[in-house]
Design an enzyme around this catalytic site. Sequence first.
Site, PDB file in Angstrom:
ATOM      1  N   HIS A 182     -39.087  37.879 -50.227  1.00 34.41           N
ATOM      2  CA  HIS A 182     -38.663  39.231 -49.807  1.00 34.41           C
ATOM      3  C   HIS A 182     -39.666  40.226 -50.291  1.00 34.41           C
ATOM      4  O   HIS A 182     -40.211  40.380 -51.383  1.00 34.41           O
ATOM      5  CB  HIS A 182     -37.045  39.354 -50.662  1.00 34.41           C
ATOM      6  CG  HIS A 182     -36.878  40.957 -50.027  1.00 34.41           C
ATOM      7  ND1 HIS A 182     -36.028  41.209 -48.987  1.00 34.41           N
ATOM      8  CD2 HIS A 182     -36.743  42.216 -50.859  1.00 34.41           C
ATOM      9  CE1 HIS A 182     -35.516  42.612 -48.973  1.00 34.41           C
ATOM     10  NE2 HIS A 182     -36.096  43.192 -50.099  1.00 34.41           N
ATOM     11  N   ASP A 217     -29.122  43.440 -51.433  1.00 34.02           N
ATOM     12  CA  ASP A 217     -30.486  44.033 -52.034  1.00 34.02           C
ATOM     13  C   ASP A 217     -30.192  44.962 -53.150  1.00 34.02           C
ATOM     14  O   ASP A 217     -29.805  45.919 -52.876  1.00 34.02           O
ATOM     15  CB  ASP A 217     -31.661  44.242 -50.947  1.00 34.02           C
ATOM     16  CG  ASP A 217     -32.654  44.422 -51.685  1.00 34.02           C
ATOM     17  OD1 ASP A 217     -33.032  44.430 -53.028  1.00 34.02           O
ATOM     18  OD2 ASP A 217     -33.675  44.877 -50.854  1.00 34.02           O
ATOM     19  N   SER A 232     -37.438  38.762 -54.615  1.00 31.45           N
ATOM     20  CA  SER A 232     -38.284  39.920 -54.535  1.00 31.45           C
ATOM     21  C   SER A 232     -39.478  40.127 -55.199  1.00 31.45           C
ATOM     22  O   SER A 232     -39.529  40.073 -56.374  1.00 31.45           O
ATOM     23  CB  SER A 232     -37.550  41.158 -54.483  1.00 31.45           C
ATOM     24  OG  SER A 232     -38.517  42.310 -54.708  1.00 31.45           O
ATOM     25  N   ASP A 259     -41.205  43.903 -50.218  1.00 33.94           N
ATOM     26  CA  ASP A 259     -40.788  45.336 -50.339  1.00 33.94           C
ATOM     27  C   ASP A 259     -41.753  46.312 -49.722  1.00 33.94           C
ATOM     28  O   ASP A 259     -42.690  46.359 -50.824  1.00 33.94           O
ATOM     29  CB  ASP A 259     -40.035  45.891 -51.584  1.00 33.94           C
ATOM     30  CG  ASP A 259     -38.727  45.051 -52.004  1.00 33.94           C
ATOM     31  OD1 ASP A 259     -37.853  45.371 -51.039  1.00 33.94           O
ATOM     32  OD2 ASP A 259     -38.593  44.536 -52.815  1.00 33.94           O
TER      33      ASP A 259
HETATM   34  C1  DX5 Z   1     -35.197  48.028 -53.954  1.00 30.93           C
HETATM   35  C2  DX5 Z   1     -35.649  46.912 -53.345  1.00 30.93           C
HETATM   36  C3  DX5 Z   1     -35.232  45.560 -54.052  1.00 30.93           C
HETATM   37  C4  DX5 Z   1     -35.789  45.199 -55.359  1.00 30.93           C
HETATM   38  C5  DX5 Z   1     -34.503  44.678 -56.075  1.00 30.93           C
HETATM   39  O1  DX5 Z   1     -35.562  49.059 -53.321  1.00 30.93           O
HETATM   40  O2  DX5 Z   1     -35.406  46.977 -51.911  1.00 30.93           O
HETATM   41  O3  DX5 Z   1     -35.613  44.473 -53.109  1.00 30.93           O
HETATM   42  O4  DX5 Z   1     -36.915  44.407 -55.450  1.00 30.93           O
HETATM   43  O5  DX5 Z   1     -34.789  44.452 -57.377  1.00 30.93           O
HETATM   44  P1  DX5 Z   1     -33.775  44.012 -58.314  1.00 30.93           P
HETATM   45  O6  DX5 Z   1     -33.196  42.503 -58.018  1.00 30.93           O
HETATM   46  O7  DX5 Z   1     -34.587  43.962 -59.749  1.00 30.93           O
HETATM   47  O8  DX5 Z   1     -32.389  44.945 -58.276  1.00 30.93           O
HETATM   48 ZN    ZN Z   2     -35.832  44.942 -50.888  1.00 26.47          ZN
END
Ligand code: DX5
Ligand code: ZN
Length: 228
Positions: free
Chosen positions: A39, A181, A14, A41
């Site tokens: 990914h 996720d 992400s 966001d």
């Molecule tokens: C949260 C996002 C995720 C986030 C995950 O709302 O959808 O994709 O970037 O981050 P980590 O892997 O650090 O939990």
């Molecule tokens: Zn996400």
Amino acid sequence: MSATPNRPIRLAPSILASDFGRLAEEVAAVAEAGADWIHVDVMDGHFVPNLTLGPVVVEAVRAATSLPLDVHLMIEAPERSLESYIAAGADRVGVHVETCPHLHRTLAQIREAGARNCVVLNPSTPAAAVEPVLSEADQVLVMSVNPGFGGQRFIEGSLPKIAQLRRWIDERELDVEIEVDGGIGPGTIGRAAAAGANVFVAGTAVFGKPDYAAALADLRKEAEGATA
Ligand code: DX5
Ligand code: ZN
């Protein structure tokens, strides 16, 4: 229950946890380090309490890699703008159940615009909310944190939800990816894989590490070990 053999493990870093000042370099670096998808966001400051990026930045990410772009829309009324993300280069577009009163129609709209669809569930939304549309879905994303921020702790209740979805998908012989996720890293990725997920988003566990290739290799090893 484990991921079926025809479902390869996919690691999707992400970019939320990347250095946005060097976004193109960061994307190229994780691609080089062994990422399968990128990914992205998208947050609107309404559906979730954070604001990130729109189609212009998706276009910049598209130009930086040939990997599939997995675009996660954490926005209200995604049906109003999802085509602009596909035009910008999204290969997969995720919409939250909680934002789609006409979910079946919105999933069809994504396919008609030329992308794979993904239906996303918040931690408090039961698996049953997507059961009626599983046959129309390319991918289901189980949020294992409350969406809005990276670096949060994995919510354990996600595991039985993944297992339930895997059972329905296998029983019906459907071709649906299960993605997870939030809080994915060493110690959680293996358990999510064992529950039946095959696509893993990781922000902090990749971009927070000095060596992206080593981080991705460790994650892949744990996920593959759990499904072997
Ligand atoms: C949260 C996002 C995720 C986030 C995950 O709302 O959808 O994709 O970037 O981050 P980590 O892997 O650090 O939990
Ligand atoms: Zn996400």
